[in-house]
Design a protein around this motif. Sequence first.
Motif, PDB file in Angstrom:
ATOM      1  N   ALA A 129       8.888  43.764 -15.626  1.00 14.57           N
ATOM      2  CA  ALA A 129       8.248  44.794 -16.849  1.00 14.57           C
ATOM      3  C   ALA A 129       8.830  44.527 -18.076  1.00 14.57           C
ATOM      4  CB  ALA A 129       8.380  46.457 -16.376  1.00 14.57           C
ATOM      5  N   ILE A 130       8.964  43.522 -18.756  1.00 16.27           N
ATOM      6  CA  ILE A 130       9.266  43.254 -20.245  1.00 16.27           C
ATOM      7  C   ILE A 130       8.068  43.042 -20.715  1.00 16.27           C
ATOM      8  CG2 ILE A 130      10.468  41.630 -21.590  1.00 16.27           C
ATOM      9  CD1 ILE A 130      12.315  43.294 -19.745  1.00 16.27           C
ATOM     10  N   PHE A 131       7.506  43.945 -21.696  1.00 16.37           N
ATOM     11  CA  PHE A 131       6.458  44.168 -22.407  1.00 16.37           C
ATOM     12  C   PHE A 131       6.569  44.277 -23.821  1.00 16.37           C
ATOM     13  CE2 PHE A 131       5.423  47.052 -18.444  1.00 16.37           C
ATOM     14  CZ  PHE A 131       5.094  45.990 -17.810  1.00 16.37           C
ATOM     15  N   LEU A 132       5.568  43.839 -24.678  1.00 11.88           N
ATOM     16  CA  LEU A 132       5.415  44.409 -25.877  1.00 11.88           C
ATOM     17  C   LEU A 132       4.711  45.663 -25.916  1.00 11.88           C
ATOM     18  CD1 LEU A 132       5.501  44.198 -29.048  1.00 11.88           C
ATOM     19  CD2 LEU A 132       3.797  42.499 -28.858  1.00 11.88           C
ATOM     20  N   HIS A 133       5.164  46.804 -26.341  1.00 10.06           N
ATOM     21  CA  HIS A 133       4.163  47.992 -26.289  1.00 10.06           C
ATOM     22  C   HIS A 133       4.688  48.919 -27.480  1.00 10.06           C
ATOM     23  CE1 HIS A 133       7.784  50.578 -25.311  1.00 10.06           C
ATOM     24  NE2 HIS A 133       8.113  49.532 -23.978  1.00 10.06           N
ATOM     25  N   VAL A 134       4.138  50.024 -27.315  1.00 11.65           N
ATOM     26  CA  VAL A 134       4.053  51.086 -28.523  1.00 11.65           C
ATOM     27  C   VAL A 134       5.461  51.910 -28.510  1.00 11.65           C
ATOM     28  CG1 VAL A 134       2.925  53.162 -29.478  1.00 11.65           C
ATOM     29  CG2 VAL A 134       1.481  51.574 -28.183  1.00 11.65           C
ATOM     30  N   ALA A 135       5.901  51.815 -29.936  1.00 14.08           N
ATOM     31  CA  ALA A 135       7.176  52.514 -30.032  1.00 14.08           C
ATOM     32  C   ALA A 135       6.877  53.938 -30.052  1.00 14.08           C
ATOM     33  CB  ALA A 135       8.077  51.711 -31.248  1.00 14.08           C
ATOM     34  N   ARG A 136       8.305  54.348 -29.737  1.00 14.42           N
ATOM     35  CA  ARG A 136       8.386  55.814 -29.984  1.00 14.42           C
ATOM     36  C   ARG A 136       8.464  56.266 -31.521  1.00 14.42           C
ATOM     37  NH1 ARG A 136      11.217  54.548 -25.609  1.00 14.42           N
ATOM     38  NH2 ARG A 136      10.787  55.939 -23.515  1.00 14.42           N
ATOM     39  N   PRO A 137       7.831  57.342 -32.050  1.00 15.03           N
ATOM     40  CA  PRO A 137       8.050  57.817 -33.356  1.00 15.03           C
ATOM     41  C   PRO A 137       9.365  57.486 -34.093  1.00 15.03           C
ATOM     42  CG  PRO A 137       6.901  59.295 -32.222  1.00 15.03           C
ATOM     43  CD  PRO A 137       7.688  58.348 -31.144  1.00 15.03           C
ATOM     44  N   ASP A 138      10.368  57.452 -33.323  1.00 13.66           N
ATOM     45  CA  ASP A 138      11.900  57.536 -34.058  1.00 13.66           C
ATOM     46  C   ASP A 138      12.465  56.066 -33.833  1.00 13.66           C
ATOM     47  OD1 ASP A 138      12.490  57.412 -31.214  1.00 13.66           O
ATOM     48  OD2 ASP A 138      14.092  59.044 -31.632  1.00 13.66           O
ATOM     49  N   TYR A 139      11.417  55.029 -33.179  1.00 16.75           N
ATOM     50  CA  TYR A 139      11.840  53.783 -32.665  1.00 16.75           C
ATOM     51  C   TYR A 139      13.140  53.657 -32.051  1.00 16.75           C
ATOM     52  CZ  TYR A 139       8.470  51.829 -36.229  1.00 16.75           C
ATOM     53  OH  TYR A 139       7.422  51.459 -36.815  1.00 16.75           O
ATOM     54  N   GLY A 140      13.150  54.715 -30.909  1.00 15.84           N
ATOM     55  CA  GLY A 140      14.048  54.600 -30.038  1.00 15.84           C
ATOM     56  C   GLY A 140      14.207  53.505 -29.040  1.00 15.84           C
ATOM     57  N   PRO A 141      15.158  53.266 -28.476  1.00 16.18           N
ATOM     58  CA  PRO A 141      15.217  52.093 -27.604  1.00 16.18           C
ATOM     59  C   PRO A 141      14.379  52.078 -26.451  1.00 16.18           C
ATOM     60  CG  PRO A 141      17.270  53.450 -27.272  1.00 16.18           C
ATOM     61  CD  PRO A 141      16.651  54.328 -28.467  1.00 16.18           C
ATOM     62  N   THR A 142      14.254  50.984 -25.903  1.00 20.94           N
ATOM     63  CA  THR A 142      13.323  50.691 -24.715  1.00 20.94           C
ATOM     64  C   THR A 142      14.114  50.484 -23.552  1.00 20.94           C
ATOM     65  OG1 THR A 142      13.159  48.390 -24.930  1.00 20.94           O
ATOM     66  CG2 THR A 142      11.578  49.582 -26.473  1.00 20.94           C
ATOM     67  N   ALA A 143      13.576  50.340 -22.337  1.00 20.55           N
ATOM     68  CA  ALA A 143      14.315  49.858 -21.275  1.00 20.55           C
ATOM     69  C   ALA A 143      14.354  48.561 -21.189  1.00 20.55           C
ATOM     70  CB  ALA A 143      13.488  50.269 -19.835  1.00 20.55           C
ATOM     71  N   GLY A 144      13.989  47.641 -22.359  1.00 21.19           N
ATOM     72  CA  GLY A 144      14.384  45.972 -22.367  1.00 21.19           C
ATOM     73  C   GLY A 144      13.329  45.497 -22.965  1.00 21.19           C
ATOM     74  N   CYS A 145      12.126  46.329 -23.265  1.00 21.54           N
ATOM     75  CA  CYS A 145      10.957  45.645 -24.000  1.00 21.54           C
ATOM     76  C   CYS A 145      11.154  45.718 -25.435  1.00 21.54           C
ATOM     77  CB  CYS A 145       9.857  46.691 -23.790  1.00 21.54           C
ATOM     78  SG  CYS A 145       9.426  46.956 -21.938  1.00 21.54           S
ATOM     79  N   VAL A 146       9.930  45.190 -26.043  1.00 19.78           N
ATOM     80  CA  VAL A 146      10.025  45.138 -27.629  1.00 19.78           C
ATOM     81  C   VAL A 146       9.040  46.063 -28.041  1.00 19.78           C
ATOM     82  CG1 VAL A 146       9.605  43.770 -29.724  1.00 19.78           C
ATOM     83  CG2 VAL A 146      10.825  42.642 -27.983  1.00 19.78           C
ATOM     84  N   ALA A 147       9.053  47.203 -28.910  1.00 20.72           N
ATOM     85  CA  ALA A 147       7.999  48.173 -29.296  1.00 20.72           C
ATOM     86  C   ALA A 147       7.820  47.923 -30.573  1.00 20.72           C
ATOM     87  CB  ALA A 147       8.473  49.529 -28.811  1.00 20.72           C
ATOM     88  N   LEU A 148       6.432  48.356 -30.906  1.00 23.71           N
ATOM     89  CA  LEU A 148       6.049  48.487 -32.258  1.00 23.71           C
ATOM     90  C   LEU A 148       5.269  49.700 -32.642  1.00 23.71           C
ATOM     91  CD1 LEU A 148       4.438  44.694 -32.933  1.00 23.71           C
ATOM     92  CD2 LEU A 148       6.566  45.723 -33.946  1.00 23.71           C
ATOM     93  N   ALA A 149       5.128  50.305 -33.891  1.00 26.73           N
ATOM     94  CA  ALA A 149       4.294  51.223 -34.121  1.00 26.73           C
ATOM     95  C   ALA A 149       3.046  50.843 -33.610  1.00 26.73           C
ATOM     96  CB  ALA A 149       4.481  51.649 -35.323  1.00 26.73           C
ATOM     97  N   LEU A 150       2.042  51.841 -33.050  1.00 24.23           N
ATOM     98  CA  LEU A 150       0.751  51.492 -32.586  1.00 24.23           C
ATOM     99  C   LEU A 150       0.049  50.882 -33.740  1.00 24.23           C
ATOM    100  CD1 LEU A 150      -1.563  52.130 -30.449  1.00 24.23           C
ATOM    101  CD2 LEU A 150      -2.194  54.119 -31.572  1.00 24.23           C
ATOM    102  N   ASP A 151      -0.146  51.275 -35.046  1.00 26.62           N
ATOM    103  CA  ASP A 151      -1.031  50.469 -35.939  1.00 26.62           C
ATOM    104  C   ASP A 151      -0.447  49.200 -36.218  1.00 26.62           C
ATOM    105  OD1 ASP A 151      -2.764  52.662 -36.264  1.00 26.62           O
ATOM    106  OD2 ASP A 151      -1.644  53.310 -38.196  1.00 26.62           O
ATOM    107  N   ASP A 152       0.747  48.834 -36.217  1.00 31.14           N
ATOM    108  CA  ASP A 152       1.522  47.633 -36.297  1.00 31.14           C
ATOM    109  C   ASP A 152       1.116  46.742 -35.012  1.00 31.14           C
ATOM    110  OD1 ASP A 152       2.666  48.651 -38.712  1.00 31.14           O
ATOM    111  OD2 ASP A 152       4.496  48.709 -37.664  1.00 31.14           O
ATOM    112  N   LEU A 153       1.090  47.384 -33.880  1.00 31.50           N
ATOM    113  CA  LEU A 153       0.842  46.524 -32.629  1.00 31.50           C
ATOM    114  C   LEU A 153      -0.750  46.114 -32.771  1.00 31.50           C
ATOM    115  CD1 LEU A 153       1.593  45.310 -29.949  1.00 31.50           C
ATOM    116  CD2 LEU A 153       1.509  47.608 -28.930  1.00 31.50           C
ATOM    117  N   LEU A 154      -1.511  47.075 -33.148  1.00 29.37           N
ATOM    118  CA  LEU A 154      -2.878  46.765 -33.253  1.00 29.37           C
ATOM    119  C   LEU A 154      -3.288  45.541 -34.326  1.00 29.37           C
ATOM    120  CD1 LEU A 154      -4.634  50.396 -33.023  1.00 29.37           C
ATOM    121  CD2 LEU A 154      -4.730  48.661 -31.431  1.00 29.37           C
TER     122      LEU A 154
END
Length: 176
Positions: A129-154
Amino acid sequence: MDIQVQRLADHRWHATLDEAESWPCAIGRGGITDAKREGDGATPIGCWPLRRVLYRPDRLSQPDTQLPIAPLSPEDGWCDDPGHVAYNRQVRLPFPAGHEVLWRDDGIYDIIVILGHNDDPPVPGAGSAIFLHVARPDYGPTAGCVALALDDLLSVLRMVGPGDRLCVRADGAPQP
């Protein structure tokens, strides 16, 4: 085209696409590792193909991308049980073994880019389950994924397609 994930001079993590654009991102609570293990909370170092996109159709319209794309449903999950034959694969819920629920209330899985980490074939215990997904508003850590703000990911999804990769870098050198 590669999305490079690296720590920049400001000591924060960023995702950079062909050095033309850069976005802040979150990584795993365990930092980065070149020896990924199930449950370590670390983001694996290396380059991972962008396989496909899943999205919540009740929260947003289909993202614009050249990657294969499919809507999520409340019955979607991802097996994270190293002892199960479906390890590191999408599954339908209810599911008898350990799994993640992909239909989440917190919005971080409103868009999921499935990465080609440990998938061909999956090695039990080498991370799932290593994904690129939506970040939390504070860019808190993930469980191992990479996360971007929704608009940035789009924005990223509009620029990438089949054959593109996400590369997690341990230093300033591009991954091969």
